[in-house]
Scaffold this motif. Structure first.
Motif, PDB file in Angstrom:
ATOM      1  N   GLU A   1       0.249  -0.231  11.054  1.00  0.00           N
ATOM      2  CA  GLU A   1       0.090  -0.497   9.608  1.00  0.00           C
ATOM      3  C   GLU A   1      -1.077   0.312   9.036  1.00  0.00           C
ATOM      4  OE1 GLU A   1       0.256  -2.856  11.919  1.00  0.00           O
ATOM      5  OE2 GLU A   1       2.115  -3.943  11.474  1.00  0.00           O
ATOM      6  N   LEU A   2      -2.184   0.347   9.794  1.00  0.00           N
ATOM      7  CA  LEU A   2      -3.349   1.106   9.328  1.00  0.00           C
ATOM      8  C   LEU A   2      -3.019   2.598   9.269  1.00  0.00           C
ATOM      9  CD1 LEU A   2      -6.313   1.285   8.505  1.00  0.00           C
ATOM     10  CD2 LEU A   2      -6.938   1.198  10.938  1.00  0.00           C
TER      11      LEU A   2
ATOM     12  N   ALA B   1      -2.974  -2.667  -5.918  1.00  0.00           N
ATOM     13  CA  ALA B   1      -2.133  -3.738  -5.363  1.00  0.00           C
ATOM     14  C   ALA B   1      -1.841  -3.563  -3.881  1.00  0.00           C
ATOM     15  CB  ALA B   1      -0.808  -3.777  -6.124  1.00  0.00           C
ATOM     16  N   GLY B   2      -2.187  -2.420  -3.302  1.00  0.00           N
ATOM     17  CA  GLY B   2      -1.660  -2.124  -1.973  1.00  0.00           C
ATOM     18  C   GLY B   2      -2.699  -1.856  -0.913  1.00  0.00           C
ATOM     19  N   PHE B   3      -2.257  -1.162   0.120  1.00  0.00           N
ATOM     20  CA  PHE B   3      -3.092  -0.756   1.252  1.00  0.00           C
ATOM     21  C   PHE B   3      -3.783  -1.940   1.940  1.00  0.00           C
ATOM     22  CE2 PHE B   3      -2.811   2.902  -1.645  1.00  0.00           C
ATOM     23  CZ  PHE B   3      -2.193   3.801  -0.793  1.00  0.00           C
ATOM     24  N   PRO B   4      -3.020  -3.001   2.234  1.00  0.00           N
ATOM     25  CA  PRO B   4      -3.654  -4.198   2.810  1.00  0.00           C
ATOM     26  C   PRO B   4      -4.267  -3.943   4.185  1.00  0.00           C
ATOM     27  CG  PRO B   4      -1.255  -4.395   2.855  1.00  0.00           C
ATOM     28  CD  PRO B   4      -1.577  -3.196   2.021  1.00  0.00           C
ATOM     29  N   ALA B   5      -3.617  -3.110   5.008  1.00  0.00           N
ATOM     30  CA  ALA B   5      -4.154  -2.881   6.366  1.00  0.00           C
ATOM     31  C   ALA B   5      -5.474  -2.114   6.291  1.00  0.00           C
ATOM     32  CB  ALA B   5      -3.128  -2.117   7.211  1.00  0.00           C
ATOM     33  N   LEU B   6      -5.504  -1.090   5.433  1.00  0.00           N
ATOM     34  CA  LEU B   6      -6.728  -0.289   5.283  1.00  0.00           C
ATOM     35  C   LEU B   6      -7.872  -1.157   4.759  1.00  0.00           C
ATOM     36  CD1 LEU B   6      -8.104   2.524   5.261  1.00  0.00           C
ATOM     37  CD2 LEU B   6      -7.220   2.816   2.948  1.00  0.00           C
ATOM     38  N   ARG B   7      -7.562  -1.990   3.785  1.00  0.00           N
ATOM     39  CA  ARG B   7      -8.619  -2.810   3.191  1.00  0.00           C
ATOM     40  C   ARG B   7      -9.120  -3.862   4.162  1.00  0.00           C
ATOM     41  NH1 ARG B   7      -5.868  -3.310  -2.619  1.00  0.00           N
ATOM     42  NH2 ARG B   7      -6.581  -5.448  -2.521  1.00  0.00           N
ATOM     43  N   ALA B   8      -8.205  -4.421   4.952  1.00  0.00           N
ATOM     44  CA  ALA B   8      -8.630  -5.478   5.887  1.00  0.00           C
ATOM     45  C   ALA B   8      -9.392  -4.897   7.074  1.00  0.00           C
ATOM     46  CB  ALA B   8      -7.400  -6.245   6.376  1.00  0.00           C
TER      47      ALA B   8
ATOM     48  N   TRP C   1      -0.150   3.928   8.803  1.00  0.00           N
ATOM     49  CA  TRP C   1       0.732   4.184   7.661  1.00  0.00           C
ATOM     50  C   TRP C   1      -0.075   4.275   6.385  1.00  0.00           C
ATOM     51  CZ3 TRP C   1       2.507   3.109   2.911  1.00  0.00           C
ATOM     52  CH2 TRP C   1       3.742   3.653   2.555  1.00  0.00           C
ATOM     53  N   ASP C   2      -1.031   3.350   6.191  1.00  0.00           N
ATOM     54  CA  ASP C   2      -1.857   3.376   4.973  1.00  0.00           C
ATOM     55  C   ASP C   2      -2.667   4.677   4.886  1.00  0.00           C
ATOM     56  OD1 ASP C   2      -0.954   0.926   4.138  1.00  0.00           O
ATOM     57  OD2 ASP C   2      -2.853  -0.143   4.407  1.00  0.00           O
ATOM     58  N   ILE C   3      -3.236   5.091   6.014  1.00  0.00           N
ATOM     59  CA  ILE C   3      -4.042   6.332   6.017  1.00  0.00           C
ATOM     60  C   ILE C   3      -3.161   7.526   5.647  1.00  0.00           C
ATOM     61  CG2 ILE C   3      -5.322   7.930   7.515  1.00  0.00           C
ATOM     62  CD1 ILE C   3      -6.179   5.372   9.124  1.00  0.00           C
ATOM     63  N   ARG C   4      -1.976   7.572   6.242  1.00  0.00           N
ATOM     64  CA  ARG C   4      -1.067   8.694   5.943  1.00  0.00           C
ATOM     65  C   ARG C   4      -0.632   8.689   4.486  1.00  0.00           C
ATOM     66  NH1 ARG C   4       2.887   9.313  11.110  1.00  0.00           N
ATOM     67  NH2 ARG C   4       1.273   9.979  12.531  1.00  0.00           N
ATOM     68  N   ARG C   5      -0.409   7.506   3.976  1.00  0.00           N
ATOM     69  CA  ARG C   5       0.027   7.396   2.569  1.00  0.00           C
ATOM     70  C   ARG C   5      -1.091   7.868   1.625  1.00  0.00           C
ATOM     71  NH1 ARG C   5       2.972   8.447  -1.358  1.00  0.00           N
ATOM     72  NH2 ARG C   5       2.700   7.093  -3.156  1.00  0.00           N
ATOM     73  N   VAL C   6      -2.340   7.457   1.891  1.00  0.00           N
ATOM     74  CA  VAL C   6      -3.466   7.920   1.060  1.00  0.00           C
ATOM     75  C   VAL C   6      -3.552   9.442   1.115  1.00  0.00           C
ATOM     76  CG1 VAL C   6      -5.982   8.011   0.895  1.00  0.00           C
ATOM     77  CG2 VAL C   6      -4.845   5.807   1.207  1.00  0.00           C
ATOM     78  N   ALA C   7      -3.495   9.995   2.319  1.00  0.00           N
ATOM     79  CA  ALA C   7      -3.611  11.453   2.464  1.00  0.00           C
ATOM     80  C   ALA C   7      -2.463  12.156   1.745  1.00  0.00           C
ATOM     81  CB  ALA C   7      -3.642  11.831   3.944  1.00  0.00           C
TER      82      ALA C   7
END
Ligand SMILES: N[C@@H](CCC(=O)N[C@@H](CS)C(=O)NCC(=O)O)C(=O)O
Length: 220
Positions: free
Chosen positions: A129-130, A104-111, A132-138
């Motif tokens: 935003e990107l 459902a998430g990581f919209p910046a990474l996916r876009a 944040w997504d990278i840090r969250r995945v890591a």
């Protein structure tokens, strides 16, 4: 038992197709596959007949249609007697939470960083935003490995649907040179070395299909 067929999009770009394909392979469940390339007359004509959402992946099993990546992973796990999720209820709940977060998430990474399995040395502009997504995945990879990774190299030790859900993200880290350190970097290498993922990438490399809207980034 009826033969199962997993209907997939173009392997180079279809991150949602990759996920259940990987889990079925890791669970040792036999299935046939049918690739229908994006942006083709065949996709427009065939996919609506096979998939109520008009999207791929869709699993065809007798009369049954399962038209969502995570739902296919759940079905595959049921067929495998619960393998595919951690045995411990707490770990299983956490695995489902991170799988759902990915779904459902990581919209910046996916876009910004579409999956492009064969592409290497691409770079995209960084945004907050990107980042944040990278840090969250890591952080997810690091935390799961530290808390649950004692019994094997995967997020919860043994391979699970959570690993399948994050495999396309690992390919994005590779294509776009995204940063990972420590346990997250080790997990990234484990994922990229997986024989099934490598097989998918090898097949993507020889497809010869280019979808311009999914080509992002500039040479590093
Ligand atoms: N939530 C769905 C998403 C499926 C999805 O968006 N599939 C893309 C390909 S990766 C698709 O079929 N796109 C074609 C279209 O939208 O026309 C899942 O998890 O399976």
């Amino acid at each position: 038992m009826d033969t199962m067929t997993l209907v997939l999009g173009t392997k180079n770009y279809s991150s949602w197709s990759l996920r259940p394909w990987l889990l079925l392979r890791h669970l040792g469940i036999a299935f046939a596959e049918r690739v229908i390339h994006f942006d083709t007359e065949e996709f427009a004509a065939e996919v609506p007949k096979l998939s109520p959402s008009r999207r791929v992946p869709v699993l065809l099993h007798g009369e049954l249609r399962v038209w969502d990546s995570l739902a296919i992973c759940e079905y595959a796990s049921e067929l495998a007697g619960g393998r595919g999720w951690p045995a411990d209820a707490g770990a299983r709940a956490e695995a489902r939470a991170i799988a759902a977060e990915m779904h459902a998430g990581f919209p910046a990474l996916r876009a910004a960083c579409p999956m492009n399995a064969r592409a290497r040395h691409r770079r995209v502009p960084m945004s907050s935003e990107l980042e944040w997504d990278i840090r969250r995945v890591a952080a997810i990879w690091d935390g799961c490995r530290r808390r649950h990774g004692r019994d094997g190299p995967w997020l919860f030790g043994a391979y699970s649907a959570a690993d399948a859900m994050y495999a396309p993200v690992a390919l994005r880290f590779l294509t776009y040179g995204l940063p990972a350190q420590g346990a997250a970097a080790e997990y990234l290498q484990t994922t990229l070395a997986d024989a099934d993922l490598r097989r998918w990438v090898a097949e993507a490399e020889v497809e010869g299909v280019i979808v311009p809207s999914d080509e992002a980034g500039v040479p590093a």
